[in-house]
Scaffold this motif. Structure first.
Motif, PDB file in Angstrom:
ATOM      1  N   PRO A   1     -16.977 -51.917 -25.141  1.00  0.00           N
ATOM      2  CA  PRO A   1     -17.446 -50.752 -25.892  1.00  0.00           C
ATOM      3  C   PRO A   1     -16.436 -50.370 -26.967  1.00  0.00           C
ATOM      4  CG  PRO A   1     -16.573 -50.061 -23.766  1.00  0.00           C
ATOM      5  CD  PRO A   1     -16.572 -51.570 -23.758  1.00  0.00           C
ATOM      6  N   PRO A   2     -16.830 -49.633 -27.987  1.00  0.00           N
ATOM      7  CA  PRO A   2     -15.894 -49.191 -29.024  1.00  0.00           C
ATOM      8  C   PRO A   2     -14.930 -48.141 -28.469  1.00  0.00           C
ATOM      9  CG  PRO A   2     -18.053 -48.211 -29.374  1.00  0.00           C
ATOM     10  CD  PRO A   2     -18.210 -49.208 -28.271  1.00  0.00           C
ATOM     11  N   GLU A   3     -13.870 -47.861 -29.218  1.00  0.00           N
ATOM     12  CA  GLU A   3     -12.886 -46.871 -28.785  1.00  0.00           C
ATOM     13  C   GLU A   3     -13.533 -45.494 -28.625  1.00  0.00           C
ATOM     14  OE1 GLU A   3      -9.643 -47.054 -27.950  1.00  0.00           O
ATOM     15  OE2 GLU A   3      -9.867 -49.228 -27.996  1.00  0.00           O
ATOM     16  N   ILE A   4     -14.407 -45.178 -29.542  1.00  0.00           N
ATOM     17  CA  ILE A   4     -15.102 -43.884 -29.471  1.00  0.00           C
ATOM     18  C   ILE A   4     -16.597 -44.148 -29.324  1.00  0.00           C
ATOM     19  CG2 ILE A   4     -15.643 -41.733 -30.672  1.00  0.00           C
ATOM     20  CD1 ILE A   4     -13.004 -41.959 -32.142  1.00  0.00           C
ATOM     21  N   GLU A   5     -17.131 -43.778 -28.169  1.00  0.00           N
ATOM     22  CA  GLU A   5     -18.566 -43.923 -27.938  1.00  0.00           C
ATOM     23  C   GLU A   5     -19.271 -42.599 -28.248  1.00  0.00           C
ATOM     24  OE1 GLU A   5     -19.338 -46.797 -24.334  1.00  0.00           O
ATOM     25  OE2 GLU A   5     -17.635 -45.508 -23.827  1.00  0.00           O
ATOM     26  N   GLN A   6     -20.601 -42.613 -28.165  1.00  0.00           N
ATOM     27  CA  GLN A   6     -21.396 -41.421 -28.445  1.00  0.00           C
ATOM     28  C   GLN A   6     -22.202 -41.045 -27.193  1.00  0.00           C
ATOM     29  OE1 GLN A   6     -21.300 -39.846 -31.489  1.00  0.00           O
ATOM     30  NE2 GLN A   6     -19.769 -41.360 -32.129  1.00  0.00           N
ATOM     31  N   ILE A   7     -22.274 -39.732 -26.918  1.00  0.00           N
ATOM     32  CA  ILE A   7     -23.128 -39.230 -25.831  1.00  0.00           C
ATOM     33  C   ILE A   7     -24.309 -38.502 -26.474  1.00  0.00           C
ATOM     34  CG2 ILE A   7     -23.317 -37.783 -23.780  1.00  0.00           C
ATOM     35  CD1 ILE A   7     -20.358 -37.990 -23.376  1.00  0.00           C
TER      36      ILE A   7
ATOM     37  N   VAL B   1     -33.364 -41.233 -15.354  1.00  0.00           N
ATOM     38  CA  VAL B   1     -32.696 -40.156 -14.622  1.00  0.00           C
ATOM     39  C   VAL B   1     -33.089 -40.197 -13.146  1.00  0.00           C
ATOM     40  CG1 VAL B   1     -32.518 -37.650 -14.381  1.00  0.00           C
ATOM     41  CG2 VAL B   1     -32.500 -38.695 -16.661  1.00  0.00           C
ATOM     42  N   ARG B   2     -34.389 -40.383 -12.863  1.00  0.00           N
ATOM     43  CA  ARG B   2     -34.833 -40.430 -11.472  1.00  0.00           C
ATOM     44  C   ARG B   2     -34.222 -41.604 -10.719  1.00  0.00           C
ATOM     45  NH1 ARG B   2     -39.891 -39.428 -13.581  1.00  0.00           N
ATOM     46  NH2 ARG B   2     -40.566 -41.547 -13.095  1.00  0.00           N
TER      47      ARG B   2
ATOM     48  N   ILE C   1     -19.965 -28.640 -17.692  1.00  0.00           N
ATOM     49  CA  ILE C   1     -19.897 -30.005 -17.186  1.00  0.00           C
ATOM     50  C   ILE C   1     -21.283 -30.637 -17.260  1.00  0.00           C
ATOM     51  CG2 ILE C   1     -19.331 -31.472 -15.224  1.00  0.00           C
ATOM     52  CD1 ILE C   1     -16.944 -30.074 -16.535  1.00  0.00           C
ATOM     53  N   ILE C   2     -21.388 -31.767 -17.967  1.00  0.00           N
ATOM     54  CA  ILE C   2     -22.667 -32.454 -18.147  1.00  0.00           C
ATOM     55  C   ILE C   2     -22.538 -33.883 -17.634  1.00  0.00           C
ATOM     56  CG2 ILE C   2     -24.327 -33.330 -19.842  1.00  0.00           C
ATOM     57  CD1 ILE C   2     -23.722 -30.928 -21.558  1.00  0.00           C
ATOM     58  N   PRO C   3     -23.379 -34.297 -16.680  1.00  0.00           N
ATOM     59  CA  PRO C   3     -23.349 -35.694 -16.217  1.00  0.00           C
ATOM     60  C   PRO C   3     -23.931 -36.615 -17.286  1.00  0.00           C
ATOM     61  CG  PRO C   3     -25.169 -34.527 -15.188  1.00  0.00           C
ATOM     62  CD  PRO C   3     -24.416 -33.503 -15.979  1.00  0.00           C
TER      63      PRO C   3
ATOM     64  N   GLN D   1     -36.392 -31.878 -17.366  1.00  0.00           N
ATOM     65  CA  GLN D   1     -36.749 -30.955 -16.285  1.00  0.00           C
ATOM     66  C   GLN D   1     -35.793 -29.763 -16.222  1.00  0.00           C
ATOM     67  OE1 GLN D   1     -39.960 -32.373 -15.728  1.00  0.00           O
ATOM     68  NE2 GLN D   1     -39.561 -31.521 -13.725  1.00  0.00           N
ATOM     69  N   GLY D   2     -35.381 -29.274 -17.385  1.00  0.00           N
ATOM     70  CA  GLY D   2     -34.511 -28.107 -17.442  1.00  0.00           C
ATOM     71  C   GLY D   2     -33.038 -28.408 -17.246  1.00  0.00           C
ATOM     72  N   SER D   3     -32.689 -29.671 -16.990  1.00  0.00           N
ATOM     73  CA  SER D   3     -31.287 -30.051 -16.792  1.00  0.00           C
ATOM     74  C   SER D   3     -30.788 -30.849 -17.987  1.00  0.00           C
ATOM     75  CB  SER D   3     -31.139 -30.885 -15.513  1.00  0.00           C
ATOM     76  OG  SER D   3     -31.601 -30.172 -14.392  1.00  0.00           O
ATOM     77  N   ARG D   4     -29.500 -30.651 -18.342  1.00  0.00           N
ATOM     78  CA  ARG D   4     -28.899 -31.381 -19.462  1.00  0.00           C
ATOM     79  C   ARG D   4     -28.217 -32.646 -18.926  1.00  0.00           C
ATOM     80  NH1 ARG D   4     -25.111 -27.969 -23.006  1.00  0.00           N
ATOM     81  NH2 ARG D   4     -25.902 -29.270 -24.701  1.00  0.00           N
ATOM     82  N   ILE D   5     -28.620 -33.781 -19.477  1.00  0.00           N
ATOM     83  CA  ILE D   5     -28.085 -35.075 -19.047  1.00  0.00           C
ATOM     84  C   ILE D   5     -27.770 -35.893 -20.289  1.00  0.00           C
ATOM     85  CG2 ILE D   5     -28.579 -37.204 -17.767  1.00  0.00           C
ATOM     86  CD1 ILE D   5     -30.542 -35.545 -16.076  1.00  0.00           C
ATOM     87  N   GLY D   6     -26.610 -36.589 -20.272  1.00  0.00           N
ATOM     88  CA  GLY D   6     -26.193 -37.389 -21.412  1.00  0.00           C
ATOM     89  C   GLY D   6     -26.431 -38.877 -21.209  1.00  0.00           C
ATOM     90  N   PHE D   7     -26.540 -39.604 -22.313  1.00  0.00           N
ATOM     91  CA  PHE D   7     -26.678 -41.066 -22.297  1.00  0.00           C
ATOM     92  C   PHE D   7     -25.646 -41.625 -23.272  1.00  0.00           C
ATOM     93  CE2 PHE D   7     -30.677 -39.457 -20.828  1.00  0.00           C
ATOM     94  CZ  PHE D   7     -31.090 -40.351 -19.852  1.00  0.00           C
TER      95      PHE D   7
END
Length: 701
Positions: free
Chosen positions: A626-632, A691-692, A610-612, A638-644
């Motif tokens: 937004p388009p039907e299919i977006e991109q993350i 992120v902060r 699970i990735i936020p 800081q050692g954590s995986r976070i998507g945009f």
């Protein structure tokens, strides 16, 4: 004259840095004559150049320190801790005088007087000797009370014509030579041009000097030490104090002229044509075979050529360039990279094979020029590491601790801008390691550790980044104390489950401190939050690892340069954004079905993990669907995986960083901008700050 004074300041600051490093090494190796010589030469250069360029206060003060180290160099004094302490104070005062010359706070005369008095108190009282016989009173000045034999030197001093323009008076140097012993000076006028061609500010004269002295060749070189680049200096030993005397005769006139270079090979051959050469006579009389004579001549010629080539290489090995010129060069290269991108984009849109070929060649040359320009700005990080030895030494004494600073990877190179901005964060981290980390000697002994603690500072390349680690063998971080303080400050809830990394990251909160009392070193909660902001501003990351009772390690990851970076270009609607490629792990698709399955939470299931994620369209309030299919775009912060979440990922991009200007300096989540190939502007995302901000909003809810 202002330009020359500025050049002196720059050189003096460099010499003071070298002086501090040499003194700290000398404290550990007080018998090292090479270190003693380095300290003396630094003082001598600062004094001599200072007097020439109007820094009389510096010259007068430095002379006192130089005098003491001259006695150390001559074996009349020994290096003690008190001497090193006073010399370090003197070094700080000289730096203060330099700062004052540029508008800084003036140096108090009382403090300088205290240092001078302390140095004079260390000088041993002169021995009481029998009166000298009358003839000794009139002896040359080369005796100096030494037992060494007097050696005679031939010195040819050829200053550049411009030396007087730079503020140097050659006659003062000759006067200083006369103080070393019995001296004869002959002025050579052959370079003086016709009157109408003379520049009245230039020096066309050079000098031949015959000097007999007991002071040694180093004392002669010290006279010229601060004009080495502005003259041609040749020193030959022509009489060695009688060691090799056979009779009272000296070399023949032709040999002397030839050794000096006043007689050319052609002139010598013309004069000696009437008699046979030495080698020919040897062969004719059967003393030597022709091959042996030829071999000796070849050796002679070869050594001359090798020495000449080596000297040419050494003289052309480096040049001094003002930092401002390098900044201008890198800025121009950045503009060229932008134009090259436009050219490549234009060529790709036209059916013109020749234009495409030219664009590819320009791209290759531009990339080479970019790499070369950025490499010129690279400096070894050891220049910063060496400054911290003094910090550790002084703090150890102040806190009553015994601490050694060790370093590794000093040759690792970083952009000069990064190094300059890294100094303050490293100072805070090292001070914290010394104050909070390393225990008192008694406590270390009780814990079975050596009395002396160690702070280890290291740097190493890691891809397009540099890793800097600060490791101490102290008590380590107290997780429970940090957690309790975090709860007390309202940073976390009482029952929250936190990983070690999350607990350690609490110390970066503003005003956070677990110190029970405030000291002159720490305890006010000011420092670690400043460190975090400074590292973030450098687009770097900071990580903490600790083990209770064994010590802590702080790891800083920094980009090699702040001027041009490799990045990922993304698009939201019609707007383009840039993310540093160094923090990007991968890109995945986000469908409407994935959004529905998350039930309103910004979470994505990536291979059962699970990735936020942060939807940037919503974050930046960009209008449109937004388009039907977006991109993350998944990053590691800081050692954590976070998507945009973005609409589209365009691809890798070579980003020339431009500042946003004063009007937009307080905009959250953006660190700069860049110009794309079509002339449009793309904003550079400040990913750690985004992120902060999101984490802070979630805590506030």
């Amino acid at each position: 004259m202002d330009a020359h004074r500025q050049a002196y300041r720059e050189e003096a600051y460099e010499l003071l840095t070298e002086l501090e490093s040499s003194l700290l090494e000398l404290e550990e190796n007080p018998e090292d004559m090479d270190l003693i010589g380095r300290v003396f030469r630094a003082m001598h250069t600062i004094k001599g150049s200072g007097a020439m360029f109007g820094f009389e206060d510096i010259a007068t003060f430095t002379h006192e320190v130089e005098t003491v180290f001259d006695k150390v160099r001559n074996g009349q004094m020994t290096v003690t801790r008190e001497l090193v302490n006073l010399t370090l104070r003197a070094r700080d005062l000289i730096k203060g005088m330099l700062d004052a010359s540029e508008g800084g706070e003036p140096v108090e005369g009382r403090e300088a007087e205290e240092v001078i008095a302390g140095l004079r108190a260390l000088v041993p009282a002169p021995e009481v000797r029998d009166p000298l016989p009358m003839e000794s009173v009139h002896a040359p000045l080369d005796t100096e009370g030494k037992g060494d034999a007097a050696v005679t030197y031939r010195i040819r001093f050829i200053p550049t014509p411009e030396i007087t323009v730079n503020g140097t008076n050659p006659l003062l140097l000759l006067a200083e030579l006369r103080q070393l012993g019995s001296c004869r000076v002959v002025a050579q006028m052959e370079r003086v041009p016709a009157l109408e061609e003379c520049n009245p500010e230039f020096c066309y004269v050079y000098w031949d000097v015959i000097l007999t002295s007991r002071r040694g060749i180093d004392a002669i070189r010290d006279v010229f030490i601060f004009i080495e680049d502005d003259c041609e200096l040749k020193i030959d030993t022509i009489d060695d104090g009688g060691i090799l005397d056979v009779d009272s005769d000296y070399k023949k006139l032709g040999i002397i002229l030839a050794e000096r270079g006043d007689l050319t090979r052609q002139d010598m051959e013309a004069i000696l044509a009437r008699q046979k050469r030495f080698g020919e006579l040897l062969v004719e009389q059967g003393i030597l075979q022709p091959e042996k004579v030829e071999s000796a001549l070849i050796e002679q010629q070869h050594v001359k050529e090798v020495r000449k080539e080596r000297q040419a290489q050494e003289s052309a090995s480096s040049i001094r360039v003002p930092a401002e010129k390098l900044d201008i060069l890198v800025n121009l290269v950045g503009e060229l990279v932008t134009v090259q991108a436009r050219l490549s984009q234009t060529a790709a849109g036209r059916d013109d094979a020749l234009l495409v070929t030219i664009a590819e060649e320009v791209e290759r040359l531009t990339n080479e020029l970019r790499d070369t320009a950025l490499n010129i700005r690279m400096l070894p990080i050891g220049t910063t590491f060496s400054k911290f030895k003094r910090l550790v030494r002084d703090l150890s004494v102040e806190l009553g601790k015994d601490i050694e600073l060790t370093t590794a990877g000093a040759e690792t190179e970083l952009d000069k801008t990064v190094i300059e901005r890294l100094n303050d964060p490293l100072v805070h981290l090292i001070r914290n390691s010394i104050d909070h980390g390393i225990e008192m000697p008694e406590a270390r002994e009780a814990a079975g550790k050596p009395r002396q603690g160690t702070v280890h500072l290291a740097a190493v390349h890691s891809g397009d980044s540099v890793l800097i680690t600060i490791t101490d063998d102290g008590a380590g971080l107290d997780k429970e104390a940090i957690r309790a303080k975090g709860v007390d400050r309202g940073l976390v809830t009482t029952g929250a489950e936190l990983t070690d990394k999350e607990i350690y990251n609490l110390i970066f909160a503003p005003g956070f401190s677990t110190a029970k009392k405030v000291t002159s070193v720490s305890g006010r909660g000011v420092g670690m939050d400043v460190v975090k902001r400074a590292i973030d501003a450098l687009r770097g990351t900071i990580d903490i690892a600790s083990e209770r009772g064994k010590g802590s390690t702080i790891t800083i990851k920094l980009p090699l340069t702040l001027a041009i970076i490799e990045s990922l270009l993304v698009k939201i609607g019609t707007d383009c954004f840039v993310m540093p490629l160094s923090i990007v792990e991968e890109c995945i698709e986000l469908t409407r079905e994935d959004v529905a399955n998350a039930h309103g939470r910004n979470l994505a299931n990536v291979r059962d993990q699970i990735i936020p994620y942060i939807p940037l369209r919503e974050r930046f309030r960009i209008q449109g669907e937004p388009p039907e299919i977006e991109q993350i775009v998944i990053t590691t912060i800081q050692g954590s995986r976070i998507g945009f979440v973005v609409d589209d990922v365009i691809g890798e991009h070579q980003t020339v960083i431009k500042s946003l200007g004063k009007m937009y300096k307080d905009v959250k989540g953006l660190s700069g901008a860049t110009i794309l190939g079509d002339g449009s502007v793309a904003l550079i995302l400040d990913v750690p700050h985004l992120v902060r901000e999101v984490e802070r909003e979630q805590v506030a809810r």
